[in-house]
Design an enzyme around this catalytic site. Structure first.
Site, PDB file in Angstrom:
ATOM      1  N   LYS A 172     -44.478 -46.439  21.070  1.00  0.00           N
ATOM      2  CA  LYS A 172     -43.275 -47.077  20.869  1.00  0.00           C
ATOM      3  C   LYS A 172     -42.915 -48.276  20.552  1.00  0.00           C
ATOM      4  O   LYS A 172     -43.654 -49.365  20.813  1.00  0.00           O
ATOM      5  CB  LYS A 172     -42.652 -46.841  22.614  1.00  0.00           C
ATOM      6  CG  LYS A 172     -41.133 -47.175  22.632  1.00  0.00           C
ATOM      7  CD  LYS A 172     -40.147 -46.449  21.580  1.00  0.00           C
ATOM      8  CE  LYS A 172     -38.807 -47.192  21.880  1.00  0.00           C
ATOM      9  NZ  LYS A 172     -37.687 -46.760  20.845  1.00  0.00           N
ATOM     10  N   ASN A 199     -30.281 -40.738  17.631  1.00  0.00           N
ATOM     11  CA  ASN A 199     -30.812 -41.319  18.655  1.00  0.00           C
ATOM     12  C   ASN A 199     -30.254 -42.798  18.713  1.00  0.00           C
ATOM     13  O   ASN A 199     -30.167 -43.418  17.539  1.00  0.00           O
ATOM     14  CB  ASN A 199     -32.295 -41.265  18.815  1.00  0.00           C
ATOM     15  CG  ASN A 199     -33.036 -42.346  18.184  1.00  0.00           C
ATOM     16  OD1 ASN A 199     -32.904 -43.505  18.793  1.00  0.00           O
ATOM     17  ND2 ASN A 199     -33.578 -42.260  16.943  1.00  0.00           N
ATOM     18  N   ILE A 232     -31.793 -45.245  20.927  1.00  0.00           N
ATOM     19  CA  ILE A 232     -32.551 -45.729  22.233  1.00  0.00           C
ATOM     20  C   ILE A 232     -32.145 -47.289  22.515  1.00  0.00           C
ATOM     21  O   ILE A 232     -32.184 -47.708  23.631  1.00  0.00           O
ATOM     22  CB  ILE A 232     -33.964 -45.367  22.149  1.00  0.00           C
ATOM     23  CG1 ILE A 232     -34.124 -43.799  21.724  1.00  0.00           C
ATOM     24  CG2 ILE A 232     -34.628 -45.890  23.320  1.00  0.00           C
ATOM     25  CD1 ILE A 232     -33.745 -42.907  22.912  1.00  0.00           C
ATOM     26  N   ASN A 238     -41.477 -52.766  12.398  1.00  0.00           N
ATOM     27  CA  ASN A 238     -40.479 -52.250  12.427  1.00  0.00           C
ATOM     28  C   ASN A 238     -39.420 -53.417  12.083  1.00  0.00           C
ATOM     29  O   ASN A 238     -38.998 -53.653  12.730  1.00  0.00           O
ATOM     30  CB  ASN A 238     -40.302 -51.469  13.809  1.00  0.00           C
ATOM     31  CG  ASN A 238     -38.873 -50.716  13.693  1.00  0.00           C
ATOM     32  OD1 ASN A 238     -37.947 -50.694  12.861  1.00  0.00           O
ATOM     33  ND2 ASN A 238     -38.265 -50.425  14.894  1.00  0.00           N
ATOM     34  N   CYS A 272     -35.021 -50.840  12.406  1.00  0.00           N
ATOM     35  CA  CYS A 272     -34.404 -50.110  13.692  1.00  0.00           C
ATOM     36  C   CYS A 272     -32.885 -50.111  13.543  1.00  0.00           C
ATOM     37  O   CYS A 272     -32.452 -51.271  13.582  1.00  0.00           O
ATOM     38  CB  CYS A 272     -34.942 -50.814  14.911  1.00  0.00           C
ATOM     39  SG  CYS A 272     -34.114 -49.910  16.402  1.00  0.00           S
ATOM     40  N   GLY A 277     -38.719 -36.054   8.972  1.00  0.00           N
ATOM     41  CA  GLY A 277     -38.304 -34.623   9.145  1.00  0.00           C
ATOM     42  C   GLY A 277     -39.616 -33.822   8.780  1.00  0.00           C
ATOM     43  O   GLY A 277     -39.372 -32.604   8.832  1.00  0.00           O
ATOM     44  N   GLY A 283     -42.434 -36.900  13.849  1.00  0.00           N
ATOM     45  CA  GLY A 283     -41.770 -37.449  14.839  1.00  0.00           C
ATOM     46  C   GLY A 283     -41.053 -36.531  15.683  1.00  0.00           C
ATOM     47  O   GLY A 283     -41.404 -35.858  16.557  1.00  0.00           O
TER      48      GLY A 283
HETATM   49  C1  LIG Z   1     -35.962 -41.057  19.971  1.00  0.00           C
HETATM   50  C2  LIG Z   1     -36.444 -41.822  18.839  1.00  0.00           C
HETATM   51  C3  LIG Z   1     -37.169 -42.986  19.068  1.00  0.00           C
HETATM   52  C4  LIG Z   1     -37.405 -43.833  17.954  1.00  0.00           C
HETATM   53  N1  LIG Z   1     -38.019 -45.040  18.217  1.00  0.00           N
HETATM   54  C5  LIG Z   1     -38.866 -45.673  17.278  1.00  0.00           C
HETATM   55  C6  LIG Z   1     -39.176 -46.938  17.468  1.00  0.00           C
HETATM   56  O1  LIG Z   1     -39.290 -47.548  18.713  1.00  0.00           O
HETATM   57  N2  LIG Z   1     -39.683 -47.717  16.224  1.00  0.00           N
HETATM   58  C7  LIG Z   1     -39.795 -47.170  14.873  1.00  0.00           C
HETATM   59  O2  LIG Z   1     -40.174 -47.750  14.105  1.00  0.00           O
HETATM   60  N3  LIG Z   1     -39.165 -45.971  14.574  1.00  0.00           N
HETATM   61  C8  LIG Z   1     -38.595 -45.375  15.903  1.00  0.00           C
HETATM   62  N4  LIG Z   1     -37.858 -44.229  15.602  1.00  0.00           N
HETATM   63  C9  LIG Z   1     -38.024 -43.471  14.178  1.00  0.00           C
HETATM   64  C10 LIG Z   1     -39.178 -42.475  14.077  1.00  0.00           C
HETATM   65  O3  LIG Z   1     -40.492 -43.157  14.343  1.00  0.00           O
HETATM   66  C11 LIG Z   1     -39.258 -41.755  12.687  1.00  0.00           C
HETATM   67  O4  LIG Z   1     -39.145 -42.919  11.642  1.00  0.00           O
HETATM   68  C12 LIG Z   1     -37.874 -41.235  12.188  1.00  0.00           C
HETATM   69  O5  LIG Z   1     -37.496 -40.431  13.425  1.00  0.00           O
HETATM   70  C13 LIG Z   1     -38.035 -40.222  11.142  1.00  0.00           C
HETATM   71  O6  LIG Z   1     -38.987 -39.212  11.463  1.00  0.00           O
HETATM   72  P1  LIG Z   1     -38.635 -37.838  12.058  1.00  0.00           P
HETATM   73  O7  LIG Z   1     -37.756 -37.167  11.278  1.00  0.00           O
HETATM   74  O8  LIG Z   1     -40.216 -37.217  11.841  1.00  0.00           O
HETATM   75  O9  LIG Z   1     -38.469 -38.102  13.504  1.00  0.00           O
HETATM   76  C14 LIG Z   1     -37.489 -43.363  16.613  1.00  0.00           C
HETATM   77  C15 LIG Z   1     -37.107 -41.980  16.721  1.00  0.00           C
HETATM   78  C16 LIG Z   1     -36.555 -41.399  17.566  1.00  0.00           C
HETATM   79  C17 LIG Z   1     -36.144 -39.803  17.302  1.00  0.00           C
END
Ligand SMILES: Cc1cc2nc3c(=O)[nH]c(=O)nc-3n(C[C@H](O)[C@H](O)[C@H](O)COP(=O)(O)O)c2cc1C
Length: 286
Positions: free
Chosen positions: A28, A52, A54, A110, A113, A227, A248
């Protein structure tokens, strides 16, 4: 790899498979001080995805070093610490704290965000500020650094080139796309901070396009994310030019998704008689 924010610190006891089999765990997002995050509700389901907000709730870098790193140090699977901050100095300080800590294999920066008021995606939208953060982190640590880009920019190739020139060892993308969902009975946004970050299958074609663009623009390895739910999704990213991938949101509906994707890739390689996945990197570009 697991994608940051969707797999905790890997130390939770809820993962229904041997996490040591993974390529890497990205934890995280971690900031200098602990953060409580944004007002609830923070998650809303949308068509083919999740919104999201968060707001980088996390335990802070000091607790991470004290409580999590000693556990990671005994693992086979490398752990990459995702970091964030409100100022360039914050990023440098967090990176400096992590330098030389046993159990930490790399830093993912990151600059993407969408859910914090200051910093975050603002740094990643413009090549100059993206490079400044990268330069500051590079100077603060000897660990390998991955810089994680936002899709919420009009100049992804320029941002990628700038961070590569500033010393990024790899580029990961994409973070979430900004979005809004509204509850029509309450007439209120579904997430407490109005907008959130969209992830999940809905964003895959966008992510693939941006990975394709960036892989054509930089020489450093690209890590694809966005995705990915199945091995076939992951292979699309590899063929677009990614050297590795992250899973993710898929973990929310299938907690075994990261391992399922890995095992599915292995099966595909066997079926196709391919000895080294490197043969497939960028295959769709040739
Ligand atoms: C609940 C949640 C929390 C996330 N927290 C972070 C984070 O703390 N730092 C970050 O770089 N990306 C964060 N992401 C982004 C994911 O790492 C990823 O880049 C993004 O969700 C796209 O990938 P996915 O479609 O496979 O989820 C978060 C995504 C979700 C859904």
């Amino acid at each position: 790899m697991t994608a940051s924010g969707t797999f905790g610190y890997g130390t939770e006891r809820c993962h229904p498979f041997d996490i040591q089999k993974l390529g890497a765990i990205v934890c995280k997002g971690t900031t200098l001080e602990p953060r409580d995050g944004n007002p609830q509700p923070r998650l809303a389901e949308t068509a083919g995805g999740v919104l999201n907000s968060i707001g980088l709730q996390n335990i802070g870098v000091k607790a991470l070093i004290k409580e999590k790193a000693p556990i990671w140090a005994s693992w086979r699977v490398p752990v990459i610490v995702n970091i964030a901050g409100g100022t360039i100095d914050d990023y440098a300080k967090v990176a400096g704290e992590l330098d030389g800590v046993a159990g930490i294999s790399a830093i993912e920066v990151n600059i993407s965000c969408p859910n914090i008021k200051a910093g975050g995606a603002e740094f990643g939208a413009i090549p100059k500020s993206a490079a400044e953060v990268t330069t500051a982190v590079r100077a603060a640590t000897s660990l390998p650094i991955l810089v994680k880009l936002t899709p919420n920019t009009s100049s992804i190739a320029e941002v990628a080139t700038a961070v590569a020139e500033a010393g990024a060892d790899a580029i990961s993308l994409i973070n979430t796309l900004k979005g809004v969902a509204i509850d029509i009975t309450k007439r209120r946004p579904l997430v407490g901070s109005v907008s959130g970050g969209l992830s999940g299958p809905a964003i895959k074609p966008v992510a693939l396009y941006l990975v394709y663009e960036v892989a054509g623009a930089v020489a450093v390895p690209v890590i694809g994310c966005g995705g990915i739910t199945t091995a076939s999704d992951a292979l699309e990213f590899i063929m677009a030019g990614a050297s590795a991938i992250q899973v993710g949101t898929a973990s929310f509906t299938n907690p075994r998704a990261p391992l399922d994707v890995l095992e599915g890739i292995e099966r595909f390689l066997e079926e196709e008689g391919i000895a080294d996945i490197a043969e497939l990197i960028g295959a769709a570009r040739r």
